[in-house]
Motif scaffolding. Sequence first.
Motif, PDB file in Angstrom:
ATOM      1  N   GLY A   1      42.998  48.029  17.474  1.00  0.00           N
ATOM      2  CA  GLY A   1      41.975  47.275  18.192  1.00  0.00           C
ATOM      3  C   GLY A   1      40.613  47.949  18.144  1.00  0.00           C
ATOM      4  N   GLY A   2      39.565  47.143  18.143  1.00  0.00           N
ATOM      5  CA  GLY A   2      38.205  47.692  18.227  1.00  0.00           C
ATOM      6  C   GLY A   2      37.615  48.156  16.908  1.00  0.00           C
TER       7      GLY A   2
ATOM      8  N   SER B   1      37.128  55.884  14.553  1.00  0.00           N
ATOM      9  CA  SER B   1      37.552  56.870  15.553  1.00  0.00           C
ATOM     10  C   SER B   1      37.802  56.169  16.893  1.00  0.00           C
ATOM     11  CB  SER B   1      36.477  57.930  15.725  1.00  0.00           C
ATOM     12  OG  SER B   1      35.370  57.362  16.409  1.00  0.00           O
ATOM     13  N   PRO B   2      38.667  56.756  17.749  1.00  0.00           N
ATOM     14  CA  PRO B   2      38.940  56.151  19.057  1.00  0.00           C
ATOM     15  C   PRO B   2      37.671  55.951  19.886  1.00  0.00           C
ATOM     16  CG  PRO B   2      40.489  57.934  18.625  1.00  0.00           C
ATOM     17  CD  PRO B   2      39.489  57.949  17.508  1.00  0.00           C
ATOM     18  N   GLU B   3      36.722  56.871  19.780  1.00  0.00           N
ATOM     19  CA  GLU B   3      35.475  56.772  20.562  1.00  0.00           C
ATOM     20  C   GLU B   3      34.677  55.539  20.131  1.00  0.00           C
ATOM     21  OE1 GLU B   3      36.301  59.633  18.830  1.00  0.00           O
ATOM     22  OE2 GLU B   3      37.213  60.547  20.610  1.00  0.00           O
TER      23      GLU B   3
ATOM     24  N   GLU C   1      37.146  50.954  32.048  1.00  0.00           N
ATOM     25  CA  GLU C   1      38.569  51.228  31.849  1.00  0.00           C
ATOM     26  C   GLU C   1      38.986  51.114  30.373  1.00  0.00           C
ATOM     27  OE1 GLU C   1      40.936  51.929  34.233  1.00  0.00           O
ATOM     28  OE2 GLU C   1      39.186  52.216  35.511  1.00  0.00           O
ATOM     29  N   VAL C   2      38.055  50.654  29.540  1.00  0.00           N
ATOM     30  CA  VAL C   2      38.401  50.290  28.175  1.00  0.00           C
ATOM     31  C   VAL C   2      39.049  51.416  27.367  1.00  0.00           C
ATOM     32  CG1 VAL C   2      37.365  49.707  25.955  1.00  0.00           C
ATOM     33  CG2 VAL C   2      36.830  48.367  27.953  1.00  0.00           C
ATOM     34  N   GLY C   3      38.447  52.617  27.419  1.00  0.00           N
ATOM     35  CA  GLY C   3      38.959  53.743  26.640  1.00  0.00           C
ATOM     36  C   GLY C   3      40.420  54.019  26.932  1.00  0.00           C
ATOM     37  N   ARG C   4      40.755  54.077  28.224  1.00  0.00           N
ATOM     38  CA  ARG C   4      42.124  54.390  28.629  1.00  0.00           C
ATOM     39  C   ARG C   4      43.102  53.284  28.200  1.00  0.00           C
ATOM     40  NH1 ARG C   4      45.076  53.202  32.379  1.00  0.00           N
ATOM     41  NH2 ARG C   4      43.506  52.058  33.557  1.00  0.00           N
TER      42      ARG C   4
ATOM     43  N   THR D   1      35.433  51.796   9.310  1.00  0.00           N
ATOM     44  CA  THR D   1      34.344  50.908   9.730  1.00  0.00           C
ATOM     45  C   THR D   1      33.372  51.614  10.675  1.00  0.00           C
ATOM     46  OG1 THR D   1      35.426  50.027  11.718  1.00  0.00           O
ATOM     47  CG2 THR D   1      35.961  48.954   9.628  1.00  0.00           C
ATOM     48  N   GLY D   2      33.647  52.903  10.972  1.00  0.00           N
ATOM     49  CA  GLY D   2      32.839  53.625  11.958  1.00  0.00           C
ATOM     50  C   GLY D   2      31.406  53.874  11.533  1.00  0.00           C
ATOM     51  N   ALA D   3      31.233  54.175  10.254  1.00  0.00           N
ATOM     52  CA  ALA D   3      29.909  54.603   9.804  1.00  0.00           C
ATOM     53  C   ALA D   3      29.081  53.476   9.200  1.00  0.00           C
ATOM     54  CB  ALA D   3      30.083  55.725   8.785  1.00  0.00           C
TER      55      ALA D   3
END
Length: 227
Positions: A13-14, A147-149, A169-172, A200-202
């Motif tokens: 996700g994300g 990355s998760p961040e 709360e999204v990160g958790r 897709t991060g960069a």
Amino acid sequence: MKRGPVIAIDGPGGVGKTTVSKKVAEKLGFTYVNTGAMYRALALAAKESWVDLSSDAVLKDFCTGIDFRYDTGSGRVAVDGVDYTERLWTQEAGELASKVSVKKSVREFLVSYQRGIGEAGRVVMEGRDIGTAVFPDADVKIFLDASPEIRAERRRLELMEKGAQAAKEVGRELEERDRRDTERAVSPLKMADDAVMVDTGAMGIEEVVKQVVNVINERLRIGDTRS
Ligand code: DC
């Protein structure tokens, strides 16, 4: 006769999977299929029917008895004539979907439905297990990651745009969902050995789309010369 190409786009996700997959399908002139929407609609429908979401046997009965419809043109999903489309993208639907998708009966039902939709080919199907379980012989497999961040930040912005208050709360929650998706016993989220990973991060969305379309065109060309 050989069917048209099947393009599998998987990832957590994300990562921007939906936006990228839709644009890629548009550029190729292929049908776009969102399998996450199916898990979300099925989970909402089961909850509303007071189905015990922790019981595989009860869920199996539920799946056997329903009239499930995903419209490939509009992306609308209906269960027993009730249209769930407008409620699919809430955090509640995502949580419920992640929970029922660990159940074997639910996966068997939806995987078979997804194969039915994709078998004619000329399709871009996005999900978690398309390249590993739904179409292990897909013509091209893409795995989107970040990355998760970055993923948490994207989800947070997405939810804020939709007016959700629980954005912090999204990160958790994303972490919890990642854990459930990757650790489940039946077809866990995992990159297929023959998938192409795209970070897709960069990059901006348009750049990701361009890169994915290039990979697809290149692979389809190689496939053509081989057959
Ligand atoms: O991609 P999404 O966030 O809409 O998916 C919601 C949940 O559905 C996800 O947490 C796991 C499940 N899912 C799945 O198990 N397999 C798929 N092919 C698509 C989604």
